[in-house]
Write a protein that holds these residues in place. Sequence first.
Motif, PDB file in Angstrom:
ATOM      1  N   VAL A  21       0.845  -1.199   0.000  1.00 36.97           N
ATOM      2  CA  VAL A  21       0.000   0.000   0.000  1.00 36.97           C
ATOM      3  C   VAL A  21       0.883   1.253   0.000  1.00 36.97           C
ATOM      4  O   VAL A  21       0.647   2.202  -0.748  1.00 36.97           O
ATOM      5  CB  VAL A  21      -0.964  -0.014   1.207  1.00 36.97           C
ATOM      6  N   TYR A  22       1.895   1.245   0.858  1.00 35.10           N
ATOM      7  CA  TYR A  22       2.811   2.381   0.908  1.00 35.10           C
ATOM      8  C   TYR A  22       3.518   2.573  -0.430  1.00 35.10           C
ATOM      9  O   TYR A  22       3.649   3.689  -0.933  1.00 35.10           O
ATOM     10  CB  TYR A  22       3.835   2.175   2.031  1.00 35.10           C
ATOM     11  N   SER A  23       3.949   1.490  -1.032  1.00 39.55           N
ATOM     12  CA  SER A  23       4.629   1.544  -2.320  1.00 39.55           C
ATOM     13  C   SER A  23       3.693   2.057  -3.409  1.00 39.55           C
ATOM     14  O   SER A  23       4.091   2.858  -4.254  1.00 39.55           O
ATOM     15  CB  SER A  23       5.158   0.158  -2.685  1.00 39.55           C
ATOM     16  N   LEU A  24       2.436   1.615  -3.395  1.00 41.46           N
ATOM     17  CA  LEU A  24       1.457   2.089  -4.381  1.00 41.46           C
ATOM     18  C   LEU A  24       1.190   3.589  -4.226  1.00 41.46           C
ATOM     19  O   LEU A  24       1.084   4.313  -5.220  1.00 41.46           O
ATOM     20  CB  LEU A  24       0.157   1.302  -4.265  1.00 41.46           C
ATOM     21  N   ARG A  25       1.077   4.046  -2.952  1.00 44.36           N
ATOM     22  CA  ARG A  25       0.861   5.477  -2.717  1.00 44.36           C
ATOM     23  C   ARG A  25       2.049   6.284  -3.224  1.00 44.36           C
ATOM     24  O   ARG A  25       1.886   7.317  -3.870  1.00 44.36           O
ATOM     25  CB  ARG A  25       0.663   5.751  -1.229  1.00 44.36           C
ATOM     26  N   ALA A  26       3.237   5.831  -2.911  1.00 39.45           N
ATOM     27  CA  ALA A  26       4.435   6.530  -3.359  1.00 39.45           C
ATOM     28  C   ALA A  26       4.505   6.542  -4.882  1.00 39.45           C
ATOM     29  O   ALA A  26       4.836   7.566  -5.495  1.00 39.45           O
ATOM     30  CB  ALA A  26       5.685   5.883  -2.771  1.00 39.45           C
ATOM     31  N   HIS A  27       4.152   5.426  -5.506  1.00 42.62           N
ATOM     32  CA  HIS A  27       4.162   5.339  -6.967  1.00 42.62           C
ATOM     33  C   HIS A  27       3.129   6.298  -7.568  1.00 42.62           C
ATOM     34  O   HIS A  27       3.410   6.983  -8.557  1.00 42.62           O
ATOM     35  CB  HIS A  27       3.904   3.887  -7.401  1.00 42.62           C
ATOM     36  N   ARG A  28       1.938   6.374  -6.966  1.00 45.71           N
ATOM     37  CA  ARG A  28       0.904   7.283  -7.459  1.00 45.71           C
ATOM     38  C   ARG A  28       1.347   8.740  -7.308  1.00 45.71           C
ATOM     39  O   ARG A  28       1.111   9.562  -8.194  1.00 45.71           O
ATOM     40  CB  ARG A  28      -0.411   7.056  -6.709  1.00 45.71           C
ATOM     41  N   GLN A  29       1.963   9.057  -6.172  1.00 46.39           N
ATOM     42  CA  GLN A  29       2.455  10.419  -5.982  1.00 46.39           C
ATOM     43  C   GLN A  29       3.534  10.747  -7.005  1.00 46.39           C
ATOM     44  O   GLN A  29       3.565  11.852  -7.555  1.00 46.39           O
ATOM     45  CB  GLN A  29       2.999  10.594  -4.561  1.00 46.39           C
ATOM     46  N   LEU A  30       4.419   9.796  -7.257  1.00 49.92           N
ATOM     47  CA  LEU A  30       5.445  10.020  -8.275  1.00 49.92           C
ATOM     48  C   LEU A  30       4.824  10.246  -9.644  1.00 49.92           C
ATOM     49  O   LEU A  30       5.243  11.135 -10.394  1.00 49.92           O
ATOM     50  CB  LEU A  30       6.418   8.841  -8.328  1.00 49.92           C
ATOM     51  N   GLN A  31       3.809   9.441  -9.972  1.00 51.43           N
ATOM     52  CA  GLN A  31       3.126   9.615 -11.265  1.00 51.43           C
ATOM     53  C   GLN A  31       2.436  10.976 -11.338  1.00 51.43           C
ATOM     54  O   GLN A  31       2.473  11.647 -12.371  1.00 51.43           O
ATOM     55  CB  GLN A  31       2.111   8.489 -11.487  1.00 51.43           C
ATOM     56  N   GLN A  32       1.820  11.390 -10.214  1.00 56.09           N
ATOM     57  CA  GLN A  32       1.146  12.687 -10.190  1.00 56.09           C
ATOM     58  C   GLN A  32       2.159  13.816 -10.374  1.00 56.09           C
ATOM     59  O   GLN A  32       1.944  14.745 -11.157  1.00 56.09           O
ATOM     60  CB  GLN A  32       0.390  12.861  -8.871  1.00 56.09           C
ATOM     61  N   TYR A  37       4.933  17.912 -13.771  1.00 55.47           N
ATOM     62  CA  TYR A  37       6.155  18.394 -14.395  1.00 55.47           C
ATOM     63  C   TYR A  37       6.034  18.375 -15.911  1.00 55.47           C
ATOM     64  O   TYR A  37       6.458  19.308 -16.590  1.00 55.47           O
ATOM     65  CB  TYR A  37       7.372  17.585 -13.954  1.00 55.47           C
ATOM     66  N   GLU A  38       5.438  17.344 -16.452  1.00 50.59           N
ATOM     67  CA  GLU A  38       5.252  17.268 -17.905  1.00 50.59           C
ATOM     68  C   GLU A  38       4.329  18.382 -18.385  1.00 50.59           C
ATOM     69  O   GLU A  38       4.561  18.981 -19.446  1.00 50.59           O
ATOM     70  CB  GLU A  38       4.726  15.903 -18.310  1.00 50.59           C
ATOM     71  N   ALA A  39       3.278  18.677 -17.594  1.00 52.69           N
ATOM     72  CA  ALA A  39       2.374  19.774 -17.959  1.00 52.69           C
ATOM     73  C   ALA A  39       3.122  21.108 -17.937  1.00 52.69           C
ATOM     74  O   ALA A  39       2.966  21.935 -18.843  1.00 52.69           O
ATOM     75  CB  ALA A  39       1.180  19.816 -17.015  1.00 52.69           C
ATOM     76  N   LEU A  40       3.950  21.324 -16.907  1.00 50.26           N
ATOM     77  CA  LEU A  40       4.733  22.560 -16.841  1.00 50.26           C
ATOM     78  C   LEU A  40       5.719  22.648 -18.000  1.00 50.26           C
ATOM     79  O   LEU A  40       5.906  23.720 -18.592  1.00 50.26           O
ATOM     80  CB  LEU A  40       5.489  22.635 -15.513  1.00 50.26           C
TER      81      LEU A  40
END
Length: 135
Positions: A21-32, A37-40
């Motif tokens: 769960v922690y890894s998934l949250r961290a992965h989602r935050q990284l994706q977000q 950054y890509e939008a900027l």
Amino acid sequence: MNVMIWIGFTVVALLAVVATVYSLRAHRQLQQHQRQYEALINVLRNEIQAMTSSSIGMGHRLVDIESRLNITAEKQQELANRDPGVLAYNQAARLMEMGADVDDLVQNCGIGRPEAELMALLHKEVAAPQVRGRR
């Protein structure tokens, strides 16, 4: 002992679930963050492209204006060269700078005595501050 093994497996399983769960949250935050950054980057890329296009357009306009200015200056020079009166006065001014007198201007430039006398007076007035400045 079986109970202890089950409890151990359960604890390990719970730790694995928590880690997942922690890894998934961290992965989602990284994706977000990556999407932000890509939008900027896209916004900056678009702004740079707009500025580049504007600069190129301004450069083309400046080249066009410079070309028109050169043509206008050439036409103005042609008109000045065509006007015999302007040529006569230009020649008279050069002769005055070389020390010619009123009679020389009348004979060599084809201008009337009143114009020649006026030019001589103007030449003296213009030359007077230069002489005073040298003292």
